[in-house]
Write an enzyme that holds these catalytic residues in place. Structure first.
Site, short mmCIF file in Angstrom:
data_model
loop_
_atom_site.label_atom_id
_atom_site.label_comp_id
_atom_site.label_asym_id
_atom_site.label_seq_id
_atom_site.Cartn_x
_atom_site.Cartn_y
_atom_site.Cartn_z
N GLY A 107 42.59 35.19 44.17
CA GLY A 107 42.19 35.58 45.35
C GLY A 107 40.56 35.67 45.03
O GLY A 107 39.66 35.50 46.00
N ASP A 140 37.83 39.77 50.53
CA ASP A 140 36.40 39.13 50.47
C ASP A 140 36.06 38.21 49.18
O ASP A 140 35.15 37.82 49.19
CB ASP A 140 35.33 40.15 50.65
CG ASP A 140 35.31 41.18 49.62
OD1 ASP A 140 36.10 41.07 48.49
OD2 ASP A 140 34.75 42.24 49.72
N ARG A 191 34.99 35.56 32.53
CA ARG A 191 35.92 35.87 31.68
C ARG A 191 36.32 34.63 30.85
O ARG A 191 36.20 33.47 31.29
CB ARG A 191 37.21 36.41 32.43
CG ARG A 191 37.15 37.42 33.12
CD ARG A 191 38.60 38.14 33.64
NE ARG A 191 39.20 37.47 34.57
CZ ARG A 191 40.17 37.79 35.33
NH1 ARG A 191 40.66 39.24 35.07
NH2 ARG A 191 41.10 37.06 36.02
N ASP A 267 52.18 39.60 37.76
CA ASP A 267 51.18 38.66 38.02
C ASP A 267 49.96 39.09 37.31
O ASP A 267 48.67 38.37 37.13
CB ASP A 267 50.52 38.83 39.63
CG ASP A 267 50.39 40.00 40.19
OD1 ASP A 267 51.32 40.87 40.26
OD2 ASP A 267 49.32 40.58 40.40
N ASN A 268 50.01 40.19 36.56
CA ASN A 268 48.87 40.69 35.39
C ASN A 268 49.52 40.52 34.17
O ASN A 268 48.83 40.92 33.13
CB ASN A 268 48.48 42.06 35.73
CG ASN A 268 47.84 42.32 37.02
OD1 ASN A 268 47.36 41.40 37.63
ND2 ASN A 268 47.75 43.37 37.65
N ASP A 277 43.72 41.52 33.33
CA ASP A 277 43.12 42.11 34.60
C ASP A 277 42.88 43.68 34.44
O ASP A 277 44.02 44.36 34.47
CB ASP A 277 44.12 41.84 35.75
CG ASP A 277 44.08 40.62 36.52
OD1 ASP A 277 43.10 39.99 36.00
OD2 ASP A 277 44.76 40.42 37.20
P1 AMP Z 1 44.64 42.74 41.41
O1 AMP Z 1 45.17 44.02 41.80
O2 AMP Z 1 43.27 42.72 41.03
O3 AMP Z 1 45.60 42.25 40.10
O4 AMP Z 1 45.05 41.61 42.50
C1 AMP Z 1 46.33 41.53 43.22
C2 AMP Z 1 45.87 40.17 44.21
O5 AMP Z 1 44.83 40.36 45.07
C3 AMP Z 1 45.46 38.93 43.62
O6 AMP Z 1 46.03 37.81 44.11
C4 AMP Z 1 43.76 38.80 43.50
O7 AMP Z 1 43.25 37.75 43.55
C5 AMP Z 1 43.87 39.68 45.07
N1 AMP Z 1 42.62 40.25 45.31
C6 AMP Z 1 42.23 41.42 44.69
N2 AMP Z 1 41.09 41.89 45.30
C7 AMP Z 1 40.57 40.83 45.87
C8 AMP Z 1 39.59 40.63 46.82
N3 AMP Z 1 38.47 41.33 46.87
N4 AMP Z 1 39.51 39.59 47.20
C9 AMP Z 1 40.44 38.41 47.36
N5 AMP Z 1 41.49 38.53 46.70
C10 AMP Z 1 41.72 39.78 46.09
MG MG Z 2 45.59 40.84 39.18
#
Ligand code: AMP
Ligand code: MG
Length: 509
Positions: A107, A140, A191, A267-268, A277
């Site tokens: 995202g 965002d 990264r 997913d991590n 992550d």
């Molecule tokens: P994370 O918690 O960072 O592992 O993210 C979980 C999911 O949310 C993944 O699909 C990320 O790409 C998405 N995500 C987290 N923060 C954002 C952001 N600010 N904008 C878009 N996608 C996000």
């Molecule tokens: Mg993640």
């Protein structure tokens, strides 16, 4: 010439090489449209290069001078696309806190390209926080400076601790406003990893019943990252077994440096067994076996002492998602999958005991070693003694001494229990004829003096938010040599001051 030697030779030969000169490849993109979406980075106002990691840059043959090229900053900020790059966000799903989430995807991360490494293999470059993608949902696409600094510092700190991890090439700050609980500014981390494929990349196709998509992805991963398994008739079984083992060894690595990941969703989880992550992670200060580093994790699913069990749960989700690769008959596939998963427990058990044993300086395997280790951990837990300092100080104990171990017991809060333990520990050392000096050297090579404590990261973040990013470089240099005594930096090895003991880290990033 070996890999690093060859790389150095190339760097000497081409000191003016820039990012724009590197050979690129697009193997992930070649998998086809069902695996990703094409994207473009969004522009970033007032972008500044806050740090360039020469150590990671060398892995792709990039000399330090490459950071001086203004085009480097443009690409790392997402203000220009790397010519020849093929920007994409990949599709994945995952189990978050045990719940199935049918679609996630990158995202806010975009793959730029893979770069051939002068040492062999290749590294994918990924910009995190470079703007929205079709998988951003309502978010965002940005990452704030605070969380970007934490990821940047910790991935490198982990690498230098010898724990498999994604790497970080550059950190770009900006004036771009980002709304979280308060108004913050955006940053972009570049990264690097041989692959960013996660368990969730497989899960998405399994649960969508698009099983035909599993094989090309698995073949891509095996061909590029497990080439030694490619020709085996039981290719998928051998590969999944190795993923189980790598994940198990990663957990053993985390446990024995006191690292909590905080968000071990599938997913991590990296298909290469890398730490991936960095969000609300933490190195423990005072040791608490049930420590929860992520304050959104109310049930403690990802508490320190749960990590090895969750690692197993996560590889079970991966094996389930890849059952169609194991056998056409579902029952036979489950049987093979069950056998594969046994590798996790075996690898974890072996690796973690060997690591704990090394941490207390035991060369030989003897009955009672595990009890000795557990008793030490229990007394650390009882007094909430500092995990890193306690292990580091143990190397000062002399096998022939008797009585309280002065200079060590001061670190330990459960002192009476410690005194009794030290007697048994010394007896155990004498039983294997342990040499004090040799043991101390070996222990200090596995018990770090410096880890990225939360309060150190927090201090660095506060200074960077106030416009002074010098502490980032300072910490990068310090944490590149975590096992060395660095007398000028003694303060960085101290426990956090009382007011900084309970810094809470949220998922907001
Ligand atoms: P994370 O918690 O960072 O592992 O993210 C979980 C999911 O949310 C993944 O699909 C990320 O790409 C998405 N995500 C987290 N923060 C954002 C952001 N600010 N904008 C878009 N996608 C996000
Ligand atoms: Mg993640």
């Amino acid at each position: 010439m070996n890999g690093p030697g060859r790389r150095r030779a190339i760097l000497r030969a081409m000191p003016n090489l820039s990012l724009h000169d590197l050979p690129l490849d697009h193997a992930y993109a070649a998998l086809g449209d069902s695996y990703h979406a094409r994207v473009h980075p969004a522009s970033l106002s007032d972008a500044r290069l806050l740090h360039f990691n020469a150590d990671a840059a060398a892995l792709i043959g990039l000399p330090p001078a490459a950071a001086q090229d203004p085009r480097f900053l443009d690409v790392m900020a997402g203000n220009a696309e790397l010519p020849g790059g093929d920007y994409l966000a990949s599709l994945y799903a995952g189990h978050q806190f045990g719940q199935w989430v049918p679609q996630l995807g990158d995202g806010r991360a975009m793959l730029v390209a893979a770069v051939g490494s002068p040492g062999g293999g290749s590294w994918e470059l990924q910009l995190k926080g470079a703007g929205q993608t079709p998988f951003s949902r309502f978010a965002d696409g940005r990452a704030v400076l605070r969380s970007s600094i934490r990821e940047y510092l910790c991935s490198e700190a982990m690498h230098h601790l010898g724990i498999p991890t994604t790497r970080a090439l550059s950190l770009v700050g900006s004036a771009e406003p980002v709304r979280r609980e308060t108004l913050e500014t955006a940053a972009v981390v570049c990264r690097m990893a041989p692959s960013f494929v996660r368990f969730g990349h497989f899960e998405v196709f399994y649960y969508r019943n698009q099983h035909d998509q599993l094989r090309p992805l698995a073949d891509h991963v095996i061909q590029r990252h497990f080439p030694q398994l490619w020709d085996r008739p039981d290719r998928y079984r051998a590969w999944l077994t190795e993923v189980c083992e790598r994940t198990a060894r990663l957990m053993a690595g985390w446990q024995t440096v006191g690292f909590c990941h905080g968000v071990m969703n599938t997913d991590n989880m990296s298909i290469l067994g890398l730490t991936l992550d960095y969000g609300p992670y933490g190195f423990m200060d005072g040791f608490e076996s049930g420590h929860i580093c992520n304050h959104s994790d109310e049930g403690g699913r990802y508490a320190y002492d749960q990590q090895p069990r969750i690692g197993h749960w996560n590889v079970s989700r991966l094996v389930q998602a890849t059952l169609p690769l194991l056998h056409e008959d579902p029952e036979a596939a489950v049987e093979i999958g069950t056998a594969i998963l046994e590798a996790y427990g075996l690898a974890y058990g072996q690796d973690v005991v060997q690591r704990w044993r090394a941490k207390i300086g035991l060369r030989e395997h003897r009955d009672g070693d595990e009890q000795l280790i557990n008793r030490f951990l229990t007394l650390l837990h009882q007094g909430r003694s500092d995990f890193t300092r306690s292990f580091r100080h143990l190397s000062r104990i002399r096998a022939a001494d008797t009585g309280p171990a002065t200079g060590v017991r001061e670190e330990i809060l459960a002192q009476e229990a410690f005194d009794a333990w030290v007697e048994d520990y010394r007896a155990r050392l004498r039983a294997e004829g342990s040499d004090d000096a040799a043991r101390a050297a070996a222990m200090n090579a596995v018990n770090p003096k410096y880890v990225l404590r939360n309060h150190l990261a927090q201090h660095c973040i506060e200074r960077a938010e106030a416009g002074d990013s010098s502490e980032i470089g300072r910490l990068m240099d310090l944490l590149a040599r975590p096992f060395d005594e660095q007398p000028e930096s003694e303060a960085y090895a101290a426990e956090p001051p009382p007011e900084a003991r309970h810094i809470s880290v949220s998922c907001s990033s």
